[in-house]
Design a protein around this motif. Structure first.
Motif, PDB file in Angstrom:
ATOM      1  N   CYS A   2       0.831  -1.210   0.000  1.00 49.72           N
ATOM      2  CA  CYS A   2       0.000   0.000   0.000  1.00 49.72           C
ATOM      3  C   CYS A   2       0.869   1.265   0.000  1.00 49.72           C
ATOM      4  O   CYS A   2       1.918   1.310   0.649  1.00 49.72           O
ATOM      5  CB  CYS A   2      -0.910  -0.027   1.233  1.00 49.72           C
ATOM      6  SG  CYS A   2      -1.862   1.471   1.470  1.00 49.72           S
ATOM      7  N   PRO A  17      -3.492  -1.483   5.149  1.00 51.81           N
ATOM      8  CA  PRO A  17      -3.851  -1.289   3.738  1.00 51.81           C
ATOM      9  C   PRO A  17      -5.055  -0.344   3.634  1.00 51.81           C
ATOM     10  O   PRO A  17      -6.131  -0.674   4.115  1.00 51.81           O
ATOM     11  CB  PRO A  17      -4.236  -2.700   3.295  1.00 51.81           C
ATOM     12  CG  PRO A  17      -4.727  -3.379   4.547  1.00 51.81           C
ATOM     13  CD  PRO A  17      -4.086  -2.702   5.723  1.00 51.81           C
ATOM     14  N   CYS A  24      -5.873   3.438  -2.331  1.00 54.90           N
ATOM     15  CA  CYS A  24      -4.797   3.889  -3.218  1.00 54.90           C
ATOM     16  C   CYS A  24      -4.773   2.996  -4.468  1.00 54.90           C
ATOM     17  O   CYS A  24      -5.428   1.956  -4.505  1.00 54.90           O
ATOM     18  CB  CYS A  24      -3.445   3.860  -2.493  1.00 54.90           C
ATOM     19  SG  CYS A  24      -2.800   2.187  -2.218  1.00 54.90           S
ATOM     20  N   CYS A  80      -3.778  -0.613  -3.697  1.00 54.40           N
ATOM     21  CA  CYS A  80      -4.828  -1.410  -3.046  1.00 54.40           C
ATOM     22  C   CYS A  80      -5.900  -1.805  -4.056  1.00 54.40           C
ATOM     23  O   CYS A  80      -6.417  -2.919  -4.024  1.00 54.40           O
ATOM     24  CB  CYS A  80      -5.461  -0.639  -1.889  1.00 54.40           C
ATOM     25  SG  CYS A  80      -4.432  -0.622  -0.409  1.00 54.40           S
TER      26      CYS A  80
HETATM   27 ZN   LIG Z   1      -3.528   1.473  -0.114  1.00 53.83          ZN
END
Ligand SMILES: [Zn+2]
Length: 321
Positions: free
Chosen positions: A51, A58, A62, A65
């Motif tokens: 991440c 996590p 993003c 992810c």
């Molecule tokens: Zn992430």
């Protein structure tokens, strides 16, 4: 938690916490029964390591992810056994180690998951050793094993070993109740699973579970009878069900335990739906015969683990009781 099956929340929370604090290592060995979702634990940990938002990893939002959720992140590498091979050998290990020399393309780290770590040959592990001694800072290796017996001491000593032990009955019960809300055998399954929740999946998938439970209960008098002619019926039953011999032994042990409880103190039994027949066993045999039966079934399990034919092991047990 985070869309994964997690039975060990404390372990995962502390692992993820090391990522958030920037204290993670480069090599891990995750040890635990396959029915404990250790592979899920490895993936969740990989997602946290990769991440881009370290402090909330996590984060789930993003780019890494998101790519991770669709299994599209090239920075996550699975090192697996070739389809035509029984083990993960030198070639697969060497390929992974070469890949580990390249920096991650999109993520914070490149993570290599060996989800069948028990299949790694010693030669393959020796290939990995050099990289494990001085790993690139962005590379993380997670070796997932059922028992880890084959992992070389040299690899072990360069890794953080995380053990995933069997979990409490409450966690198993929660898993079964959530996944199979209509199941009527929950208490039986909780005992049968013995701390390995996903054992329940295989049992519930069996259409003949109820029939097998009933047949197993019916064979007990053949086992316990003083008339040893019946021992051959017990052997025939195991011959017919040889593919499920270990499961049947576990069922027998639970029934015999229930019979002892009924006979000695009348306490709670596991197989409540079979209380009537269990009561009959409890009143037909002395506690010492029932206990001897349980001892012999335990012995039988050991024989099965040594690959002795189930019918032979059953005959041996029934003749000795
Ligand atoms: Zn992430």
């Amino acid at each position: 938690m985070f869309g994964y099956t997690v039975f060990h929340k404390d372990i995962m929370n502390s692992l993820i916490d090391t990522v958030r604090r920037g204290k993670s290592a480069n090599a891990y060995i995750f040890e635990g029964d396959a029915g404990l979702a250790v592979n899920d634990a490895a993936e969740l940990f990989a997602k946290s390591l990769m991440c881009m938002e370290q402090e909330s990893a996590p984060c789930g939002s993003c780019a890494t992810c998101e790519a991770f959720s669709s299994r599209a992140d090239p920075d996550l590498v699975y090192v697996r056994r070739p389809k035509d091979k029984a083990t993960i050998g030198v070639d697969a290990a060497r390929k992974a180690m070469i890949e580990a020399m390249s920096r991650p393309l999109y993520s914070k780290r490149r993570v290599f998951i060996f989800d069948e770590g028990d299949m790694l040959t010693a030669e393959a592990q020796n290939v990995m050793l050099k990289v494990l001694e001085e790993p690139p800072e962005y590379a993380v290796f997670i070796i997932v094993c059922n028992n880890g017996d084959n992992i070389l001491q040299t690899v072990r000593s360069r890794s953080v070993v995380i053990e995933f032990p069997p979990v409490s009955d409450d966690i198993v019960r929660e898993y079964i109740e959530e996944k199979y809300p209509d199941n009527k055998d929950t208490e039986f399954l909780v005992s049968f699973c013995a701390g390995i929740p996903m054992t329940a999946d295989a049992m519930i998938a069996r259409e003949d579970l109820e029939a097998l439970r009933e047949e197993t209960l019916n064979i007990i008098p053949r086992f316990l009878s003083a008339n040893k002619v019946y021992a051959y019926d017990a052997a025939a039953f195991f011959e017919k069900n040889k593919d499920n011999a270990e499961e049947i032994c576990d069922m027998l042990l639970m029934y015999l335990r229930d019979a002892l409880v009924t006979s000695l103190c009348g306490g709670d039994i596991v197989n409540i739906d079979k209380a009537e027949k269990i009561g009959l066993i409890a009143s037909s045999y002395t506690p010492s015969v029932i206990a001897a039966g349980a001892d012999e079934v335990m012995m039988m399990k050991k024989m099965l683990q040594k690959h002795i034919k189930p019918s032979v092991a059953a005959l041996h047990a029934a003749l000795k009781i």
